[in-house]
Design a protein around this motif. Structure first.
Motif, PDB file in Angstrom:
ATOM      1  N   GLY A 128     -11.557 -46.007  -9.327  1.00 58.51           N
ATOM      2  CA  GLY A 128     -11.487 -47.214  -8.141  1.00 58.51           C
ATOM      3  C   GLY A 128     -11.574 -45.729  -6.818  1.00 58.51           C
ATOM      4  O   GLY A 128     -11.131 -45.846  -5.795  1.00 58.51           O
ATOM      5  N   LEU A 129     -11.239 -44.510  -7.887  1.00 54.70           N
ATOM      6  CA  LEU A 129     -11.692 -43.343  -7.643  1.00 54.70           C
ATOM      7  C   LEU A 129     -13.491 -43.212  -6.516  1.00 54.70           C
ATOM      8  O   LEU A 129     -13.887 -43.312  -7.328  1.00 54.70           O
ATOM      9  CB  LEU A 129     -11.065 -41.796  -7.773  1.00 54.70           C
ATOM     10  CG  LEU A 129      -9.625 -42.048  -8.925  1.00 54.70           C
ATOM     11  CD1 LEU A 129      -9.192 -41.001  -9.373  1.00 54.70           C
ATOM     12  CD2 LEU A 129      -8.552 -41.964  -7.263  1.00 54.70           C
ATOM     13  N   HIS A 130     -13.311 -42.346  -5.078  1.00 54.85           N
ATOM     14  CA  HIS A 130     -14.224 -41.543  -5.036  1.00 54.85           C
ATOM     15  C   HIS A 130     -14.938 -40.852  -5.678  1.00 54.85           C
ATOM     16  O   HIS A 130     -14.038 -39.932  -6.163  1.00 54.85           O
ATOM     17  CB  HIS A 130     -13.894 -41.483  -3.918  1.00 54.85           C
ATOM     18  CG  HIS A 130     -13.660 -42.608  -2.583  1.00 54.85           C
ATOM     19  ND1 HIS A 130     -14.680 -43.809  -2.180  1.00 54.85           N
ATOM     20  CD2 HIS A 130     -12.754 -42.362  -2.088  1.00 54.85           C
ATOM     21  CE1 HIS A 130     -13.246 -44.097  -1.707  1.00 54.85           C
ATOM     22  NE2 HIS A 130     -13.012 -43.742  -1.422  1.00 54.85           N
ATOM     23  N   LYS A 131     -15.880 -40.711  -5.312  1.00 54.51           N
ATOM     24  CA  LYS A 131     -16.798 -39.619  -6.292  1.00 54.51           C
ATOM     25  C   LYS A 131     -16.580 -38.082  -6.270  1.00 54.51           C
ATOM     26  O   LYS A 131     -15.974 -37.680  -6.958  1.00 54.51           O
ATOM     27  CB  LYS A 131     -18.336 -39.315  -5.678  1.00 54.51           C
ATOM     28  CG  LYS A 131     -19.257 -40.097  -6.951  1.00 54.51           C
ATOM     29  CD  LYS A 131     -21.008 -39.445  -6.083  1.00 54.51           C
ATOM     30  CE  LYS A 131     -21.539 -38.961  -7.844  1.00 54.51           C
ATOM     31  NZ  LYS A 131     -22.816 -39.500  -7.474  1.00 54.51           N
TER      32      LYS A 131
ATOM     33  N   MET C   1      -6.377 -49.634   7.100  1.00 59.75           N
ATOM     34  CA  MET C   1      -6.986 -49.370   6.802  1.00 59.75           C
ATOM     35  C   MET C   1      -7.453 -50.719   6.628  1.00 59.75           C
ATOM     36  O   MET C   1      -6.474 -51.731   5.732  1.00 59.75           O
ATOM     37  CB  MET C   1      -7.170 -48.593   5.853  1.00 59.75           C
ATOM     38  CG  MET C   1      -8.394 -48.690   4.760  1.00 59.75           C
ATOM     39  SD  MET C   1      -8.323 -47.368   3.368  1.00 59.75           S
ATOM     40  CE  MET C   1      -7.363 -47.686   2.276  1.00 59.75           C
ATOM     41  N   THR C   2      -9.144 -51.417   7.416  1.00 62.68           N
ATOM     42  CA  THR C   2      -9.376 -52.435   7.254  1.00 62.68           C
ATOM     43  C   THR C   2      -9.864 -52.105   5.676  1.00 62.68           C
ATOM     44  O   THR C   2     -10.823 -51.556   5.900  1.00 62.68           O
ATOM     45  CB  THR C   2     -10.035 -53.235   8.296  1.00 62.68           C
ATOM     46  OG1 THR C   2     -11.010 -52.086   8.374  1.00 62.68           O
ATOM     47  CG2 THR C   2      -8.924 -53.236   9.380  1.00 62.68           C
ATOM     48  N   LEU C  77     -19.576 -60.409  -2.312  1.00 66.00           N
ATOM     49  CA  LEU C  77     -20.556 -59.931  -3.038  1.00 66.00           C
ATOM     50  C   LEU C  77     -20.461 -58.645  -3.287  1.00 66.00           C
ATOM     51  O   LEU C  77     -20.186 -57.715  -2.109  1.00 66.00           O
ATOM     52  CB  LEU C  77     -21.670 -60.246  -2.238  1.00 66.00           C
ATOM     53  CG  LEU C  77     -23.291 -60.052  -2.583  1.00 66.00           C
ATOM     54  CD1 LEU C  77     -23.874 -60.411  -3.758  1.00 66.00           C
ATOM     55  CD2 LEU C  77     -23.427 -60.205  -1.311  1.00 66.00           C
ATOM     56  N   LEU C  78     -20.869 -58.213  -4.564  1.00 68.89           N
ATOM     57  CA  LEU C  78     -20.742 -56.785  -4.822  1.00 68.89           C
ATOM     58  C   LEU C  78     -21.822 -56.137  -4.952  1.00 68.89           C
ATOM     59  O   LEU C  78     -23.128 -56.527  -5.775  1.00 68.89           O
ATOM     60  CB  LEU C  78     -20.427 -56.720  -6.741  1.00 68.89           C
ATOM     61  CG  LEU C  78     -20.943 -55.521  -6.847  1.00 68.89           C
ATOM     62  CD1 LEU C  78     -19.794 -54.395  -6.332  1.00 68.89           C
ATOM     63  CD2 LEU C  78     -20.505 -55.383  -8.933  1.00 68.89           C
ATOM     64  N   LYS C  83     -18.488 -49.577   0.675  1.00 66.11           N
ATOM     65  CA  LYS C  83     -16.879 -50.303   0.478  1.00 66.11           C
ATOM     66  C   LYS C  83     -16.652 -51.280  -0.069  1.00 66.11           C
ATOM     67  O   LYS C  83     -15.750 -51.369  -1.142  1.00 66.11           O
ATOM     68  CB  LYS C  83     -17.148 -50.694   2.371  1.00 66.11           C
ATOM     69  CG  LYS C  83     -16.368 -50.686   2.588  1.00 66.11           C
ATOM     70  CD  LYS C  83     -16.216 -50.949   3.533  1.00 66.11           C
ATOM     71  CE  LYS C  83     -14.925 -51.585   4.719  1.00 66.11           C
ATOM     72  NZ  LYS C  83     -15.427 -50.818   6.313  1.00 66.11           N
ATOM     73  N   THR C  84     -17.729 -52.369  -1.126  1.00 67.88           N
ATOM     74  CA  THR C  84     -17.756 -53.112  -1.477  1.00 67.88           C
ATOM     75  C   THR C  84     -17.587 -52.601  -3.249  1.00 67.88           C
ATOM     76  O   THR C  84     -16.101 -52.957  -3.368  1.00 67.88           O
ATOM     77  CB  THR C  84     -19.348 -54.281  -1.846  1.00 67.88           C
ATOM     78  OG1 THR C  84     -19.971 -54.174  -1.484  1.00 67.88           O
ATOM     79  CG2 THR C  84     -18.837 -55.064  -0.377  1.00 67.88           C
ATOM     80  N   ILE C  85     -17.815 -51.796  -3.512  1.00 65.33           N
ATOM     81  CA  ILE C  85     -18.036 -51.760  -5.137  1.00 65.33           C
ATOM     82  C   ILE C  85     -17.094 -50.770  -4.536  1.00 65.33           C
ATOM     83  O   ILE C  85     -15.520 -51.215  -5.892  1.00 65.33           O
ATOM     84  CB  ILE C  85     -19.069 -49.925  -4.934  1.00 65.33           C
ATOM     85  CG1 ILE C  85     -20.494 -50.914  -4.914  1.00 65.33           C
ATOM     86  CG2 ILE C  85     -18.518 -49.467  -6.085  1.00 65.33           C
ATOM     87  CD1 ILE C  85     -21.339 -49.795  -4.966  1.00 65.33           C
TER      88      ILE C  85
END
Lengths: 222, 213, 256
Positions: A128-131, C1-2, C77-78, C83-85
């Motif tokens: 779940g980490l960003h690039k 953070m939403t 839904l992926l 954001k969803t990822i």
């Protein structure tokens, strides 16, 4: 062949020469720091999704690597004032050293990043980490470790090329030795001694690099 | 900048090329001797050449040029700047090329030397016919990389007072007060010399890297 | 953070894949894949190499982009937006064949990194969680060591703990024992069995058929990017329907 060596002017100038060694160290260390920043930043930009950005980095690297540092330092020395930046020779030299070293650092560090297995990036993303986080927290340190020997030998070259900063009268060992030489005409004695100083300086640099490596890269690898 | 100024730069360029060629060829011959001595198996010879390499790799080229320039005068050899700078760059190149080629010679698998020995080849034939042909191939990218360094390094001859490309640029720049234009053009001329070599070196490196697998 | 969060309504499936297709250039790696995984279900995916089974589970956390169909994880839904990822990756754990521990971080730091950086946990919370999970995979005494100082089996157990530190709702295993020396396979499988017993939703790409028999609710057999056959393990092993499945089972069971 009736010349007798006379080191008296060198001995008289020793305090000045030793002080100038600090000038050389200053140029080298700040130049390396700037080169590292440019190197890491350049690698990030080199991976940009935007083609013009990638090409700009490639162009920068190739221009710097295929022209002499002496020409670069002259160019920067005259160009900065035109850009409205007025700096003393010493900071100008640091900028030139950083830019020159940075171009080499980009290529070297890029090699290191490419040597890191793809799975490291994937594991970071899967967590779940960003690039950007993956690059900063996971890729960068092992990448730097992988290319540390090439990077430090490049930095020894950078240290040696501080002597070229004498061409714009930055405060460092070569320019001070030139002054002593022109006052005394004991050219060989002065330059021979200063050459020995440089040998010590590059040895000290290598020791510093080794100590840093022992601290920063202490984690074991298979 | 007019035509005359540009022609003056081209004359400087000619000397830069000449200096590079002389230093590369003479430095190459001396460098081969250094590399062979460094891998000779004779302890004293290996230690002396190791020190020789360490000194040249641990000191600035500019200082090397100064020391040679004034050192030659000291032992009674009167030389003009051209000759002195050629000698300085030759020594510099011999140390760097010696170290590059030492690495390449050592990168040739030991079994090659052993097989040559088993075939009763003497040292000269072992080196000339077996080891060096392989070592040269291995060293080619690094050798070309150093040639680029050397071409750029000739610019330091300007500080010793020899009028090659960079010093020609200095002279013109002082005459017409357009340093950015002049050094820009000087930079382009160096780039045109070095970039094809860099590209060729990178090409060889890729070629060898893929054929190694 | 939403942020988009995965719903925990237990009636709907954890993962649904409908008509998923994936291409590498002109090569089609996945053909029209449909899978539904319920909460708490354990799926074993098997098939010959190149059958697309790894590609399939790597689509579930979007390590691979898919071009056709839809994947829903926890009702969400992926898509292909960051954001969803991110939201999906925070809730889907993955264990790799090559462990992929971070060599410059200790075992403990490996486990704490993502909870701190991706979930925003405090270091103290993350450490407590990490130590607890390291204990669960029976490796707590190695917490201060670096990956290179551990055996393969130990590294893989750390990798499992690292993934669990994110408190995932689903765990994906991509051939977790294939890179291990034979004597280390059991310790990793035991860890996975314990996890299954606790009710974790799991999708495992593996050729460990003993594990499949013991743990799986369903075994899915893939070949050439398509699902060929799926059945509960008892049925799958005793009465495979397709010729390709029989051939595969013959090879894989014959080898053991």
């Amino acid at each position: 062949m009736n010349y007798t060596l006379d080191f008296t002017p060198v001995i008289d100038g020793l305090p000045d020469l030793l002080a100038a060694c600090f000038g050389t160290f200053t140029l080298a260390i700040f130049g390396m720091l700037l080169a590292t920043v440019i190197g890491i930043g350049g690698v990030v930009l080199r991976q940009s999704p935007l083609k013009p950005v990638r090409w700009a980095v490639i162009g920068f690297v190739e221009i710097i690597r295929n022209t002499p540092f002496l020409v670069q330092i002259f160019f920067i020395y005259f160009a900065l004032p035109l850009a409205g930046i007025r700096l003393d020779p010493t900071p100008t030299a640091i900028i030139a050293l950083g830019i020159n070293g940075g171009a080499y650092a980009i290529e070297i560090i890029r090699g290191g990043v490419q040597s890191i297995p793809k799975g490291q990036m994937e594991a970071g993303l899967a967590l779940g980490l960003h690039k950007a986080q993956v690059f900063r927290l996971i890729i960068l340190k092992p990448a730097l470790r992988a290319i540390y020997p090439s990077l430090t030998s490049q930095f020894v070259l950078l240290t040696l090329s501080t002597s070229i900063a004498s061409a714009i009268s930055a405060y460092e060992l070569t320019s001070v030795s030139q002054r002593i030489e022109s006052d005394s005409f004991r050219s060989f004695e002065v330059y021979f001694t200063v050459t020995a100083f440089y040998l010590v300086i590059s040895w000290v640099m290598m020791r510093i690099f080794a100590l840093f490596s022992a601290r920063y890269f202490s984690y074991p690898v298979k | 900048m007019g035509r005359d100024e540009f022609l003056f730069l081209l004359i400087g360029l000619k000397w830069t090329v000449a200096l590079s060629i002389v230093a590369f060829i003479c430095g190459g011959i001396a460098g081969l001797a250094v590399a062979l001595a460094r891998t000779s198996g004779i302890a004293a010879l290996e230690r002396i050449t190791a020190a020789y390499i360490a000194v040249f790799q641990g000191t600035p080229l500019l200082m090397q040029l100064f020391v040679v320039y004034y050192g030659l005068a000291l032992i009674g050899i009167r030389m003009d700047a051209w000759a002195a700078v050629s000698v300085g760059l030759t020594l510099h190149a011999s140390a760097y090329l010696g170290e590059i080629w030492r690495g390449s010679i050592e990168a040739v698998p030991r079994g090659q030397t052993e097989a040559a020995k088993a075939l009763a080849l003497r040292y000269i034939s072992r080196m000339k016919d077996v080891v060096l042909p392989q070592a040269i191939r291995i060293s080619l990218p690094a050798t070309i990389g150093f040639l680029v360094q050397l071409i750029k390094g000739t610019s330091l001859a300007s500080i010793v007072g020899f009028t090659e490309l960079t010093r020609a640029g200095n002279i013109i720049s002082n005459q017409i007060f357009q340093p950015i234009t002049v050094f820009g053009i000087v930079g382009v001329l160096y780039f045109l010399m070095c970039c094809p070599l860099t590209i060729y070196g990178a090409h060889l490196e890729r070629k060898f890297a893929t054929s190694a697998h | 953070m939403t942020q988009a969060a995965i719903r925990t309504d237990s009636s709907e499936p954890m993962i649904t894949m409908t008509g998923v297709g994936k291409w590498y250039g002109a090569f089609q790696a996945l053909h029209n894949v449909d899978i539904t995984v319920s909460r708490g279900e354990k799926i074993v995916l098997c098939g010959p190499s190149g059958s697309g089974k790894s590609t399939l589970i790597r689509c579930i956390n979007h390590l691979e982009a898919y071009q056709e169909g839809e994947i829903h994880v926890g009702g969400m839904l992926l898509g292909h937006q960051a954001k969803t990822i991110d939201a999906v990756r925070r809730e889907v754990g993955m264990v790799f064949q090559q462990f992929n521990l971070f060599p410059h971080l200790t075992v403990l730091q490996n486990c704490m990194l993502a909870p701190v950086k991706a979930l925003g946990l405090s270091k103290a919370e993350a450490e407590q969680r990490a130590r607890h999970l390291l204990e669960r995979v029976k490796i707590s005494e190695q917490a201060e060591k670096y990956p290179a100082q551990l055996s393969g089996g130990q590294q893989q157990r750390v990798a499992i703990a690292r993934a669990l530190c994110m408190r995932p709702k689903v765990m994906l295993f991509d051939e977790p024992t294939s890179a291990l020396d034979p004597e280390m396979v059991k310790e990793v499988l035991d860890t996975m069995i314990a996890l299954a017993d606790e009710g974790m939703t799991m999708i495992c790409v593996t050729h460990e058929m003993g594990f499949a028999r013991q743990v799986a609710d369903r075994v899915i057999f893939m070949a050439s990017g398509s699902i060929v056959e799926e059945a509960p393990p008892a049925e799958f092993f005793s009465n495979p329907q397709h010729e390709r499945t029989r051939k595969f089972l013959g090879e894989i069971l014959g080898r053991h």
